[in-house]
Design an enzyme around this catalytic site. Sequence first.
Site, PDB file in Angstrom:
ATOM      1  N   LYS A 114      -7.437   1.834  -3.182  1.00 45.51           N
ATOM      2  CA  LYS A 114      -7.091   1.392  -1.820  1.00 45.51           C
ATOM      3  C   LYS A 114      -7.250   2.551  -0.826  1.00 45.51           C
ATOM      4  CE  LYS A 114      -5.103  -1.016   1.531  1.00 45.51           C
ATOM      5  NZ  LYS A 114      -5.511  -2.278   2.124  1.00 45.51           N
ATOM      6  N   THR A 168       0.875  -1.170   0.000  1.00 47.73           N
ATOM      7  CA  THR A 168       0.000   0.000   0.000  1.00 47.73           C
ATOM      8  C   THR A 168       0.911   1.219   0.000  1.00 47.73           C
ATOM      9  OG1 THR A 168      -1.640  -1.199   1.294  1.00 47.73           O
ATOM     10  CG2 THR A 168      -1.879   1.196   1.174  1.00 47.73           C
ATOM     11  N   LYS A 204       0.450   5.131   8.224  1.00 54.08           N
ATOM     12  CA  LYS A 204       1.109   5.357   6.930  1.00 54.08           C
ATOM     13  C   LYS A 204       0.032   5.515   5.839  1.00 54.08           C
ATOM     14  CE  LYS A 204       2.094   1.752   4.753  1.00 54.08           C
ATOM     15  NZ  LYS A 204       1.479   0.845   3.763  1.00 54.08           N
TER      16      LYS A 204
HETATM   17  N1  LIG Z   1      -1.154  -6.856   7.306  1.00 53.50           N
HETATM   18  C1  LIG Z   1      -2.294  -6.530   6.718  1.00 53.50           C
HETATM   19  O1  LIG Z   1      -3.388  -6.910   7.180  1.00 53.50           O
HETATM   20  C2  LIG Z   1      -2.295  -5.719   5.441  1.00 53.50           C
HETATM   21  C3  LIG Z   1      -3.497  -5.623   4.727  1.00 53.50           C
HETATM   22  C4  LIG Z   1      -3.511  -4.904   3.537  1.00 53.50           C
HETATM   23  C5  LIG Z   1      -2.369  -4.260   3.113  1.00 53.50           C
HETATM   24  N2  LIG Z   1      -1.212  -4.340   3.834  1.00 53.50           N
HETATM   25  C6  LIG Z   1      -0.010  -3.643   3.327  1.00 53.50           C
HETATM   26  O2  LIG Z   1       0.898  -4.625   2.838  1.00 53.50           O
HETATM   27  C7  LIG Z   1       2.230  -4.188   3.072  1.00 53.50           C
HETATM   28  C8  LIG Z   1       2.940  -5.236   3.928  1.00 53.50           C
HETATM   29  O3  LIG Z   1       2.251  -5.383   5.147  1.00 53.50           O
HETATM   30  P1  LIG Z   1       2.617  -6.539   6.196  1.00 53.50           P
HETATM   31  O4  LIG Z   1       1.544  -6.540   7.213  1.00 53.50           O
HETATM   32  O5  LIG Z   1       2.979  -7.793   5.485  1.00 53.50           O
HETATM   33  O6  LIG Z   1       3.921  -5.880   6.840  1.00 53.50           O
HETATM   34  P2  LIG Z   1       5.052  -6.570   7.722  1.00 53.50           P
HETATM   35  O7  LIG Z   1       4.603  -7.838   8.345  1.00 53.50           O
HETATM   36  O8  LIG Z   1       5.608  -5.505   8.601  1.00 53.50           O
HETATM   37  O9  LIG Z   1       6.144  -6.956   6.616  1.00 53.50           O
HETATM   38  C9  LIG Z   1       6.809  -5.981   5.868  1.00 53.50           C
HETATM   39  C10 LIG Z   1       7.782  -6.676   4.956  1.00 53.50           C
HETATM   40  O10 LIG Z   1       8.499  -5.701   4.227  1.00 53.50           O
HETATM   41  C11 LIG Z   1       9.892  -5.879   4.433  1.00 53.50           C
HETATM   42  N3  LIG Z   1      10.543  -4.588   4.348  1.00 53.50           N
HETATM   43  C12 LIG Z   1      10.199  -3.441   4.976  1.00 53.50           C
HETATM   44  N4  LIG Z   1      11.026  -2.451   4.635  1.00 53.50           N
HETATM   45  C13 LIG Z   1      11.923  -2.975   3.787  1.00 53.50           C
HETATM   46  C14 LIG Z   1      13.029  -2.449   3.089  1.00 53.50           C
HETATM   47  N5  LIG Z   1      13.398  -1.162   3.201  1.00 53.50           N
HETATM   48  N6  LIG Z   1      13.732  -3.277   2.298  1.00 53.50           N
HETATM   49  C15 LIG Z   1      13.393  -4.572   2.184  1.00 53.50           C
HETATM   50  N7  LIG Z   1      12.346  -5.124   2.814  1.00 53.50           N
HETATM   51  C16 LIG Z   1      11.639  -4.344   3.607  1.00 53.50           C
HETATM   52  C17 LIG Z   1       9.989  -6.530   5.791  1.00 53.50           C
HETATM   53  O11 LIG Z   1      11.234  -7.173   5.957  1.00 53.50           O
HETATM   54  P3  LIG Z   1      11.719  -7.669   7.424  1.00 53.50           P
HETATM   55  O12 LIG Z   1      11.137  -9.027   7.616  1.00 53.50           O
HETATM   56  O13 LIG Z   1      13.185  -7.674   7.351  1.00 53.50           O
HETATM   57  O14 LIG Z   1      11.191  -6.660   8.419  1.00 53.50           O
HETATM   58  C18 LIG Z   1       8.818  -7.503   5.704  1.00 53.50           C
HETATM   59  O15 LIG Z   1       9.138  -8.613   4.899  1.00 53.50           O
HETATM   60  C19 LIG Z   1       2.144  -2.813   3.739  1.00 53.50           C
HETATM   61  O16 LIG Z   1       2.233  -1.818   2.747  1.00 53.50           O
HETATM   62  C20 LIG Z   1       0.759  -2.828   4.349  1.00 53.50           C
HETATM   63  O17 LIG Z   1       0.242  -1.517   4.484  1.00 53.50           O
HETATM   64  C21 LIG Z   1      -1.149  -5.075   4.993  1.00 53.50           C
END
Ligand SMILES: NC(=O)c1ccc[n+]([C@@H]2O[C@H](COP(=O)([O-])OP(=O)(O)OC[C@H]3O[C@@H](n4cnc5c(N)ncnc54)[C@H](OP(=O)(O)O)[C@@H]3O)[C@@H](O)[C@H]2O)c1
Length: 293
Positions: free
Chosen positions: A175, A100, A243
């Site tokens: 979104k 997102t 964010k």
């Molecule tokens: N969780 C939800 O329910 C949900 C629903 C809809 C949309 N989203 C969106 O989907 C995206 C991911 O969400 P998530 O919940 O999966 O987040 P998350 O569990 O915090 O995972 C984030 C991922 O991104 C990686 N990452 C972050 N910064 C990075 C960088 N600079 N370089 C390389 N890798 C990096 C992290 O690596 P590390 O493992 O090393 O930290 C991890 O693999 C976000 O944009 C969020 O807004 C999430």
Amino acid sequence: MQSITTVAFIGLGVMGYPMAGHLAKQGLTTRVYNRTQSKAEAWAKAFGGTAHTTPAEAAKGADLVLVCVGNDDDVRQVTTGSDGVLTTMASGSYLVDHTTASADLALELNTACREQGVAFIDAPVSGGQQGAENGALTIMCGGEQAHFDAVAPLLNHYARAVTLMGPASSGQLTKMVNQICIAGLVQGLAEGLHFAEQAGLDQHQVIDVISKGAAGSWQMENRHKTMIANEYNHGFAVDWMRKDLGICLEQARRLNATLPVTALVDQFYADVQRMEGGRWDTSSLLKRLRKPE
Ligand SMILES: NC(=O)c1ccc[n+]([C@@H]2O[C@H](COP(=O)([O-])OP(=O)(O)OC[C@H]3O[C@@H](n4cnc5c(N)ncnc54)[C@H](OP(=O)(O)O)[C@@H]3O)[C@@H](O)[C@H]2O)c1
């Protein structure tokens, strides 16, 4: 453009880990990268793909590269950065961003991709951790029809609906609408449960009755039990919601759209962050109301 048999998935967080798993389970050759290498190795062990040490390495030879990281800058690092996927992606391949992120980033990536013959689709998701694990996400896409037609069957492996909304950035704009609609709704649900508790009502019984009427919602259905129990461990973190709301409010300012409730709820989430709840899920707005004076 080429047919898709090898995919690379960048970012194995709450969402990316199960999404990449669905692709591997379909028999696609799946190459993964995660910043914290141990997660990529655990994923490869669980699903039988290969773990790589840089995004560029993971993307080598992939027909389709999918990204699901945190925010705009994270996406830039893993795509156009020095070790980013665009350093190795071949002309004729596809890049799909599930993060997102802002509409500006989608336009920026679309231009960078076009310059090297890569097709770009912005494809943020909705449906949370449960949706990712159960392969039931809603995916909102921006890009060209022919590119969408080529990648949609792959995205369908973890989605219940995959829809092209218009040209590049239309997925991110859609979104934003999703997040604007959720923000006020979750606050309303938190206030309702808080009021019921203060009134000495049985909150479960209240929800059982009102969820069948006009007040019912996905959030009510799927979050009321854990909210009543004061548990906030569902995947979508308050830090991510802030964010997202920041992106919505900035875009709204430029569009001259008025979002007073969204702006207010954004500040309520800032309170939750100050309560050290940045990684609690978004229904923790109730905890903010319950907190002692
Ligand atoms: N969780 C939800 O329910 C949900 C629903 C809809 C949309 N989203 C969106 O989907 C995206 C991911 O969400 P998530 O919940 O999966 O987040 P998350 O569990 O915090 O995972 C984030 C991922 O991104 C990686 N990452 C972050 N910064 C990075 C960088 N600079 N370089 C390389 N890798 C990096 C992290 O690596 P590390 O493992 O090393 O930290 C991890 O693999 C976000 O944009 C969020 O807004 C999430």
